[in-house]
Structure formats: structure tokens, C-alpha cells
Design a protein around this motif. Structure first.
Motif, PDB file in Angstrom:
ATOM      1  N   THR A  64       0.872  -1.175  -0.097  1.00 15.86           N
ATOM      2  CA  THR A  64      -0.011  -0.019   0.045  1.00 15.86           C
ATOM      3  C   THR A  64       0.826   1.297   0.121  1.00 15.86           C
ATOM      4  N   VAL A  65       1.983   1.077   0.759  1.00 15.96           N
ATOM      5  CA  VAL A  65       2.801   2.570   0.929  1.00 15.96           C
ATOM      6  C   VAL A  65       3.556   2.691  -0.093  1.00 15.96           C
ATOM      7  N   LYS A  66       3.952   1.443  -0.785  1.00  9.11           N
ATOM      8  CA  LYS A  66       4.915   1.797  -2.157  1.00  9.11           C
ATOM      9  C   LYS A  66       3.929   2.210  -3.511  1.00  9.11           C
ATOM     10  N   GLU A  67       2.810   1.767  -3.429  1.00 11.70           N
ATOM     11  CA  GLU A  67       1.908   2.073  -4.914  1.00 11.70           C
ATOM     12  C   GLU A  67       1.170   3.284  -4.469  1.00 11.70           C
ATOM     13  N   GLY A  68       0.859   3.739  -3.333  1.00 11.22           N
ATOM     14  CA  GLY A  68       0.046   4.643  -3.188  1.00 11.22           C
ATOM     15  C   GLY A  68       0.946   6.237  -2.814  1.00 11.22           C
ATOM     16  N   GLY A  69       0.404   7.462  -2.823  1.00 14.99           N
ATOM     17  CA  GLY A  69       1.092   8.600  -2.412  1.00 14.99           C
ATOM     18  C   GLY A  69       1.346   9.281  -3.585  1.00 14.99           C
ATOM     19  N   THR A  70       2.048  10.183  -3.378  1.00 11.82           N
ATOM     20  CA  THR A  70       2.849  11.168  -4.465  1.00 11.82           C
ATOM     21  C   THR A  70       4.175  10.778  -4.763  1.00 11.82           C
ATOM     22  N   LEU A  71       5.139  10.545  -3.788  1.00 15.50           N
ATOM     23  CA  LEU A  71       6.400   9.759  -4.100  1.00 15.50           C
ATOM     24  C   LEU A  71       6.427   8.749  -5.028  1.00 15.50           C
ATOM     25  N   ASP A  72       7.461   8.420  -6.002  1.00 14.93           N
ATOM     26  CA  ASP A  72       7.423   7.576  -6.680  1.00 14.93           C
ATOM     27  C   ASP A  72       8.429   6.162  -6.103  1.00 14.93           C
ATOM     28  N   PHE A  73       8.170   5.084  -6.572  1.00 20.53           N
ATOM     29  CA  PHE A  73       8.812   4.001  -5.836  1.00 20.53           C
ATOM     30  C   PHE A  73      10.175   4.066  -5.511  1.00 20.53           C
ATOM     31  N   LYS A  74      11.028   4.588  -6.444  1.00 20.25           N
ATOM     32  CA  LYS A  74      12.344   4.796  -5.936  1.00 20.25           C
ATOM     33  C   LYS A  74      12.695   5.659  -4.862  1.00 20.25           C
ATOM     34  N   VAL A 123      18.511  -2.004  -0.793  1.00 17.80           N
ATOM     35  CA  VAL A 123      19.514  -1.750  -2.099  1.00 17.80           C
ATOM     36  C   VAL A 123      19.094  -2.523  -3.115  1.00 17.80           C
ATOM     37  N   GLU A 124      18.591  -3.815  -3.010  1.00 11.27           N
ATOM     38  CA  GLU A 124      18.361  -4.569  -3.990  1.00 11.27           C
ATOM     39  C   GLU A 124      17.192  -4.165  -4.614  1.00 11.27           C
ATOM     40  N   ALA A 125      16.189  -3.482  -4.106  1.00  9.84           N
ATOM     41  CA  ALA A 125      14.920  -2.709  -4.644  1.00  9.84           C
ATOM     42  C   ALA A 125      15.632  -1.859  -5.514  1.00  9.84           C
ATOM     43  N   LEU A 126      16.297  -0.839  -5.025  1.00  7.43           N
ATOM     44  CA  LEU A 126      16.829   0.391  -5.626  1.00  7.43           C
ATOM     45  C   LEU A 126      17.742  -0.224  -7.077  1.00  7.43           C
ATOM     46  N   VAL A 127      18.520  -1.197  -6.887  1.00 14.55           N
ATOM     47  CA  VAL A 127      19.258  -1.714  -8.044  1.00 14.55           C
ATOM     48  C   VAL A 127      18.212  -2.036  -9.159  1.00 14.55           C
ATOM     49  N   LYS A 128      17.177  -2.660  -8.789  1.00 13.60           N
ATOM     50  CA  LYS A 128      15.966  -2.908  -9.755  1.00 13.60           C
ATOM     51  C   LYS A 128      15.145  -1.964 -10.310  1.00 13.60           C
ATOM     52  N   ALA A 129      15.249  -0.906  -9.468  1.00 18.23           N
ATOM     53  CA  ALA A 129      14.503   0.272  -9.866  1.00 18.23           C
ATOM     54  C   ALA A 129      15.361   1.231 -10.747  1.00 18.23           C
ATOM     55  N   GLY A 130      16.524   0.819 -10.821  1.00 15.96           N
ATOM     56  CA  GLY A 130      17.541   1.495 -11.841  1.00 15.96           C
ATOM     57  C   GLY A 130      18.240   2.717 -11.018  1.00 15.96           C
ATOM     58  N   ALA A 131      18.254   2.540  -9.574  1.00 17.90           N
ATOM     59  CA  ALA A 131      18.907   3.859  -9.030  1.00 17.90           C
ATOM     60  C   ALA A 131      20.677   3.801  -9.506  1.00 17.90           C
ATOM     61  N   SER A 132      21.133   4.916  -9.540  1.00 14.72           N
ATOM     62  CA  SER A 132      22.485   4.998 -10.002  1.00 14.72           C
ATOM     63  C   SER A 132      23.295   5.012  -8.561  1.00 14.72           C
TER      64      SER A 132
END
Length: 111
Positions: free
Chosen positions: A34-44, A67-76
Motif C-alpha cells: 500500500t505505501v509503495k503503490e500509493g501517495g505522491t512519491l515514486d517507488f524509487k 538496496v536490491e530494490a533500488l538496483v532493480k528500480a534503476g538507481a545510480s
């Protein structure tokens, strides 16, 4: 132990816990979704916040998962480093130690 090994061990421990308290685990999972899908901020951005909190609270398993989630989300590496710097500013010396772990994890996972 590699970060991939640590991630596997963390997931195994969570599966074991889920078996012992399935209702609580499902409810916690639903909260996370719920918190990752809702709101105004993006997932990353939300994952960067979670990583900062993980560093400040010195939760190595949390660090690896975020960190794994951020790697998958394309974080630099540069984006991650900015979050590490802010985490250090907020948490001081102990956060410096866990920020180093987060960067090591990132470097291994993007490998």
C-alpha cells in the motif's frame, strides 16, 4: 558471506517467520504494498527513504533488501551515494559504518 548470500538467508528467515505468523506477515506485506503503490512519491524515492532509515537504525538485512530494490528500480551509484551522505549526516559515525555496507552491497549487486 556475499550480499547475495545474505539476501538469500534473509529471505529464508522471512519465509520461516511467515510460516509461524502468517496473518501478521500478510498484514505487514499488505502495508508495504500500500505505501509503495500509493501517495505522491515514486517507488524509487520511497526506497531511498527506506534505505536511509535502514542505515540509521543499523538493520543490515533491511539495507540489503532496499538496496536490491533500488538496483532493480534503476538507481545510480551517485543517487545512492547522496542518500548515504544524508544518512550519515543524520546518524553520525554508526551510520557511516552502515552506509559503507550499503555501498558495498550496491556495488556487488550491480556487479
Amino acid at each position: 558471506m556475499s550480499w547475495n548470500d545474505k539476501l538469500a538467508a534473509t529471505r529464508a528467515g522471512l519465509r520461516n517467520l511467515h510460516g509461524a505468523i502468517p496473518d501478521t506477515a500478510r498484514a505487514f506485506g499488505a502495508l508495504g504494498k500500500t505505501v509503495k503503490e500509493g501517495g505522491t512519491l515514486d517507488f524509487k524515492t520511497k526506497e531511498f527513504v527506506a534505505l536511509g532509515i535502514s542505515i540509521a537504525s543499523r538493520c543490515e538485512p533491511c539495507i540489503s533488501l532496499h538496496v536490491e530494490a533500488l538496483v532493480k528500480a534503476g538507481a545510480s551509484r551517485e543517487e545512492l551515494s547522496d542518500v548515504l551522505a544524508m544518512s550519515i549526516q543524520m546518524g553520525g559515525g554508526p551510520s557511516m559504518m552502515y552506509a559503507a555496507k550499503a555501498l558495498e552491497c550496491f556495488d556487488e549487486l550491480v556487479g
